[in-house]
Design a protein around this motif. Structure first.
Motif: not given
Length: 220
Positions: A93, A97-98, A100-103, A106, A110, A123-124
């Motif tokens: 993870n 939160k905005d 996600p791994s689908s972005s 990402y 990261t 967290d954004e």
């Protein structure tokens, strides 16, 4: 490490190019331009096409780049990670939160966060928020490991009014390296929204600076 990865890529590219036949070399030298909205007269055209052909930046579609469109934090993160050779391959993870791994952002976000190059807002990460010229100055200074200026006063009147001393130093660092000259001789417009064209030029200049700083080992 990041510079080493980019250096290896440059050296390999030069070696391969040197081995190409003359006819093939002329073909390689011609930059492909799929963007109908990036004309030769555009001041950012050279940077856009160079970075596109190197696989560092992408358009908003297969035929458009939209150089005058405001750049987002997500786009800047993606392009910078590509330039630095930083892509985090992980199924864990992410921090935000905005994102996600689908972005599409990402892995880049990261990796840059892990390297301490970018920060979020709690967290954004706010990948769709527009990026300012001052924010990119920080990303490039840290990302390319530039020798940071210690100056707290610059030639830009609007930068000198800022209360954040670190931001002043990031901007002055880019000036010291010749990555930017400002929007005028005496203004930098630190809070101005950065365009996709400007993002390409800043990044192109930073890459060239990093390449120029590399030590060339002679072959005896």
């Amino acid at each position: 490490m990041k510079k080493l990865l980019y250096t290896s890529f440059i050296i390999l590219a030069l070696f391969v190019t040197a081995m190409l036949p003359v006819n093939d070399l002329s073909v390689e030298a011609a930059a492909v331009n799929p963007f109908t909205d990036v004309k030769d007269s555009n001041s950012h055209a050279k940077a856009i096409l160079s970075l596109y052909n190197d696989g560092i930046i992408t358009g908003t579609s297969t035929t458009t780049y939209e150089p005058g469109k405001s750049a987002t934090r997500g786009e800047a993160a993606l392009f910078l990670a590509n330039a630095l050779g930083l892509q985090e391959n992980t199924e864990k993870n992410g921090t935000f939160k905005d994102v996600p791994s689908s972005s599409i952002y990402y892995q880049a976000v990261t990796a840059l966060t892990k390297a301490g190059i970018v920060n979020g807002y709690g967290d954004e990460f706010k990948p769709n928020t527009t990026l300012t010229r001052a924010q990119l100055s920080k990303m490039l200074t840290i990302g390319f490991e530039l020798h940071q200026s210690t100056q707290t006063k610059t030639k830009f009147t609007d930068v000198n009014k800022l209360t954040d001393g670190a931001t002043k130093q990031y901007i002055q660092t880019l000036v010291d390296y010749g990555i930017t000259k400002g929007t005028t001789a005496t203004t930098f417009s630190p809070n101005m929204k950065l365009t996709r064209g400007q993002l390409a030029t800043f990044l192109f200049n930073a890459i060239n600076v990093a390449s120029d700083e590399l030590t060339v080992i002679s072959v005896e």
